[in-house]
Scaffold this active site. Structure first.
Site, PDB file in Angstrom:
ATOM      1  N   ASN A  65       0.827  -1.206   0.000  1.00 42.92           N
ATOM      2  CA  ASN A  65       0.000   0.000   0.000  1.00 42.92           C
ATOM      3  C   ASN A  65       0.863   1.259   0.000  1.00 42.92           C
ATOM      4  O   ASN A  65       1.656   1.435  -0.937  1.00 42.92           O
ATOM      5  CB  ASN A  65      -1.140  -0.038   1.026  1.00 42.92           C
ATOM      6  N   ASP A  66       0.732   2.134   0.973  1.00 47.97           N
ATOM      7  CA  ASP A  66       1.281   3.497   0.887  1.00 47.97           C
ATOM      8  C   ASP A  66       2.766   3.599   0.530  1.00 47.97           C
ATOM      9  O   ASP A  66       3.590   2.900   1.133  1.00 47.97           O
ATOM     10  CB  ASP A  66       1.152   4.203   2.241  1.00 47.97           C
ATOM     11  N   GLN A  82       4.657   0.341   2.206  1.00 49.08           N
ATOM     12  CA  GLN A  82       3.971  -0.530   3.141  1.00 49.08           C
ATOM     13  C   GLN A  82       3.785  -1.877   2.468  1.00 49.08           C
ATOM     14  O   GLN A  82       3.204  -1.967   1.379  1.00 49.08           O
ATOM     15  CB  GLN A  82       2.612   0.084   3.507  1.00 49.08           C
ATOM     16  N   TRP A 129       4.148   1.303  10.336  1.00 51.80           N
ATOM     17  CA  TRP A 129       3.218   1.963   9.428  1.00 51.80           C
ATOM     18  C   TRP A 129       3.887   3.133   8.692  1.00 51.80           C
ATOM     19  O   TRP A 129       5.069   3.410   8.849  1.00 51.80           O
ATOM     20  CB  TRP A 129       1.968   2.400  10.203  1.00 51.80           C
ATOM     21  N   THR A 130       3.065   3.839   7.933  1.00 49.52           N
ATOM     22  CA  THR A 130       3.540   4.876   7.005  1.00 49.52           C
ATOM     23  C   THR A 130       4.324   5.996   7.666  1.00 49.52           C
ATOM     24  O   THR A 130       4.055   6.360   8.813  1.00 49.52           O
ATOM     25  CB  THR A 130       2.305   5.452   6.295  1.00 49.52           C
ATOM     26  N   ARG A 195      -1.326   9.235  13.247  1.00 51.46           N
ATOM     27  CA  ARG A 195      -0.322   8.527  12.427  1.00 51.46           C
ATOM     28  C   ARG A 195       0.227   9.323  11.240  1.00 51.46           C
ATOM     29  O   ARG A 195      -0.231  10.398  10.918  1.00 51.46           O
ATOM     30  CB  ARG A 195      -0.903   7.213  11.922  1.00 51.46           C
ATOM     31  N   GLU A 250      -5.269  11.256   7.247  1.00 55.46           N
ATOM     32  CA  GLU A 250      -4.124  10.361   7.186  1.00 55.46           C
ATOM     33  C   GLU A 250      -3.095  10.927   6.221  1.00 55.46           C
ATOM     34  O   GLU A 250      -3.414  11.758   5.376  1.00 55.46           O
ATOM     35  CB  GLU A 250      -4.543   9.006   6.596  1.00 55.46           C
ATOM     36  N   ASP A 284     -11.549   9.988   3.468  1.00 54.92           N
ATOM     37  CA  ASP A 284     -12.652   9.513   2.662  1.00 54.92           C
ATOM     38  C   ASP A 284     -12.137   8.853   1.370  1.00 54.92           C
ATOM     39  O   ASP A 284     -12.688   9.084   0.296  1.00 54.92           O
ATOM     40  CB  ASP A 284     -13.566  10.715   2.334  1.00 54.92           C
TER      41      ASP A 284
END
Ligand SMILES: *[C@@H]1O[C@H](CO)[C@@H](O)[C@H](O)[C@H]1NC(C)=O
Ligand SMILES: *[C@@H]1O[C@H](CO)[C@@H](O)[C@H](O)[C@H]1NC(C)=O
Ligand SMILES: *[C@@H]1O[C@H](CO)[C@@H](O)[C@H](O)[C@H]1NC(C)=O
Ligand SMILES: *[C@@H]1O[C@H](CO)[C@@H](O)[C@H](O)[C@H]1NC(C)=O
Ligand SMILES: *[C@@H]1O[C@H](CO)[C@@H](O)[C@H](O)[C@H]1NC(C)=O
Length: 586
Positions: A65-66, A82, A129-130, A195, A250, A284
């Site tokens: 992911n990120d 990630q 995490w990111t 985060r 985020e 969102d």
């Protein structure tokens, strides 16, 4: 389904689209490919190498992911991401997300390395995490990242430094001894909503700052922290910015831009007078941003305009593009941004495929000369993959015209096309309420609905009988003094495969048609990725598609330029290339 039956099903579809078959089936009112979808067993398996992208970034296998901590350091681009080392399912199921690592000298070809951060300390034991990278004085890179410390998703912020700065690839990183360097101790802060620390920047007092996204008493807040040495951090009493329009942001990004210049600015150096700042937030499932100024006295971000309804906020990209991260490229003096684009098939498909998630093409990002909008364009390095150029000039597309673009690989292509409006009198009136929901307008006024000016654009990845097609199109509207352009990427007919997420994406941009009559479109097609840049990068739309025609060997998907508007549209220039495969993660 066994591999054998999958193969047979593919074969059945191949035969069904033959000319002979079409003659036989047409009287039943449906074309060849539709026959395949009537029985789901005739749809070839999604487990096909053909859907894997050839020049978008992805790891060799598993879930990604990120983008995290991209940076340029000692002649090397680093791409951290990630990564789920255990499989291709979402890491929320595994609580074991790590920082994957790849390096490149050209942002096109990538060498895959071992993960640099894995959950092995109390301050990140349930996941690394990111985060972001910052180059500190003395050419010292540092990573800031979020650690997940328990199954209740309690989040803290950590630091890591390279073990050996002489290693050109920075293969190993050491976590700071004083991790976590930031705890969620502010009253009203939800510790499971805290985060993605930003890249650091220096304030007028010479201290480092970072921002961390948080839910503070139900408001989305960019919390501000200060440090002298980048290791010991104190919270600042006021946030960098906060808004009660949403509960949590985020993947914040905070960076400076210069109006009228496509050069980037380094947040670790003094920012020139007159620079604007951008605050980007993920919310969102979309990356939105505000342009404003960084008030150094009060140490706060002040947006140029505050819009209460976040649906009206500008977006970095109007498609499948999330958790973007930018960095300053000191080699070329530009700012580069990229993001994660998820699969839009079923998660069981991802498990079967063994891979999930790609990154967008790295894009140069800068501020438009009017200071109102960010512009983006694929980094020029990507053009090194172009081959077999085809070139058409002076085409004219009348209402209903479909011009087939032939002679290139329609699965891996780069297309640049200019649409020139012969007259702007036919533009239909613009309704400002459409701004709240551009995708709705893309669905209602789609490519088959004739308009005044437009729809015109590209039909790509189309099957022989056009039952499958992905459409990227524009429509021009007149709004009092100005013109508004709607750009759409419509995936609703992109595949006959069941169970996919196939929305119509869309965004509006203002355009001075009195001054400039040409609307440009650039589309990068890379198998299951379709990444488009409209109006010189004013609206960008990333999309994922899984056409059956891409897997079936029936002559290959087709590509067309089209116009379905009353006004004739000229195409002064259409250039397209096949794109070579890049060396990604080898
Ligand atoms: C650091 O990296 C350099 C270059 O790869 C290598 O020559 C050196 O031995 C490394 N030092 C340590 C302590 O590992
Ligand atoms: C958040 O709520 C806490 C009480 O739960 C209060 O002490 C704090 O001042 C509030 N913070 C803000 C920024 O409103
Ligand atoms: C914190 O956020 C999580 C996730 O949105 C939510 O489920 C939880 O109720 C929140 N906790 C508090 C105390 O507001
Ligand atoms: C990808 O994101 C979209 C929303 O943008 C969501 O609807 C879809 O379920 C996601 N797919 C996966 C496999 O996570
Ligand atoms: C153009 O409009 C016609 C009539 O509505 C439709 O059949 C055709 O599919 C449209 N072209 C495209 C590219 O959507």
């Amino acid at each position: 389904m066994s591999v054998f039956t999958v193969w047979l099903a593919g074969l059945a579809c191949m035969f069904s689209t033959s000319v002979l078959f079409q003659i036989l089936v047409r009287p039943c009112s449906n074309g060849g490919v539709f026959f395949c979808s009537q029985s789901s067993t005739k749809i070839p398996s999604i487990v096909s190498k053909r859907y894997r992208t050839a020049y978008h970034f992805q790891p060799p296998k598993n879930w990604m992911n990120d983008p995290s901590g991209p940076m340029y350091y000692n002649d090397i681009y680093h791409e951290f991401y990630q990564y789920n080392p255990d499989g291709s399912n979402s890491p929320s199921l595994s609580y074991n997300i790590v920082w994957g690592h790849s390096v490149s000298t050209d942002l096109v070809n990538w060498i895959g390395l071992e993960p640099v951060l894995v959950p092995d300390t109390p301050s990140d034991i349930c996941g690394c995490w990111t985060g972001s990278a910052t180059i500190l004085p003395g050419n010292q890179p540092a990573i800031t990242y979020t650690g997940l410390i328990n199954m209740e998703k309690h989040q803290v912020q950590n630091i890591a430094l390279p073990k050996n700065r002489s290693d050109p690839y920075l293969r190993e990183w050491t976590k700071a001894g004083n991790n976590p360097v930031i705890q969620p101790v502010i009253p009203g802060l939800n510790s499971s909503q805290f985060r993605d620390p930003t890249t650091g920047w220096i304030g007028p007092d010479g201290l480092w700052r970072i921002a961390v996204g948080a839910d503070l008493n139900g408001s989305s807040t960019a919390l501000l922290y200060k440090s002298e040495d980048f290791l010991n951090w104190n919270s600042v009493e006021h946030p960098l910015y906060s808004s009660n329009s949403f509960d949590m942001w985020e993947c914040l990004d905070f960076f400076a831009v210069l109006s009228g210049s496509n050069g980037g600015l380094d947040m670790s150096s003094a920012i020139p007078n007159g620079a604007k700042h951008v605050l980007k937030m993920g919310m969102d499932y979309s990356d939105k941003y505000m342009i404003g100024v960084y008030d150094l006295k009060r140490d706060v971000f002040v947006p140029d305009t505050v819009i209460d309804d976040y649906r009206l906020w500008l977006r970095i990209d109007y498609g499948n593009f999330y958790a973007s991260k930018s960095f300053f490229d000191s080699k070329q003096g530009r700012r580069i941004i990229w993001a994660w684009s998820n699969e839009t098939d079923a998660s069981s498909d991802d498990v079967a495929k063994g891979w999930a998630g790609i990154h967008s093409i790295p894009r140069t990002i800068w501020l438009d000369s009017d200071g109102k909008r960010l512009l983006q364009w694929p980094v020029e390095e990507i053009e090194s993959l172009r081959r077999n150029e085809i070139n058409h000039q002076g085409l004219e597309l009348k209402k209903g015209d479909l011009f087939e673009i032939k002679g290139i690989d329609t699965l891996q292509a780069d297309v640049e096309i200019d649409f020139e409006l012969t007259s702007i009198d036919d533009a239909e009136p613009f309704d400002p309420s459409w701004l709240l929901d551009a995708p709705k307008q893309c669905r209602e006024a789609d490519a088959s609905v004739h308009g005044g000016i437009g729809p015109f654009g590209l039909v790509i990845l189309a099957s022989d009988n056009m039952e499958e097609q992905t459409v990227v199109h524009f429509r021009v509207y007149k709004s009092q003094e100005k013109y508004m352009i709607l750009m759409c990427t419509d995936l609703r007919r992109s595949s006959l495969r069941p169970g996919l997420y196939t929305p119509a994406y869309g965004g509006f941009f203002e355009f001075d048609l009195e001054k400039e009559r040409k609307i440009s479109l650039r589309t990068l097609i890379d198998r299951s990725a379709v990444e488009s840049f409209g109006g010189g990068g004013r609206v960008c739309i990333m999309a994922r598609v899984y056409p059956v025609a891409l897997v079936n060997d029936d002559g290959g998907p087709h590509m067309f330029a089209f116009n379905n508007g009353s006004a004739t549209v000229r195409v002064p220039q259409l250039r397209a290339w096949s794109m070579r495969r890049a060396q990604v993660s080898v």
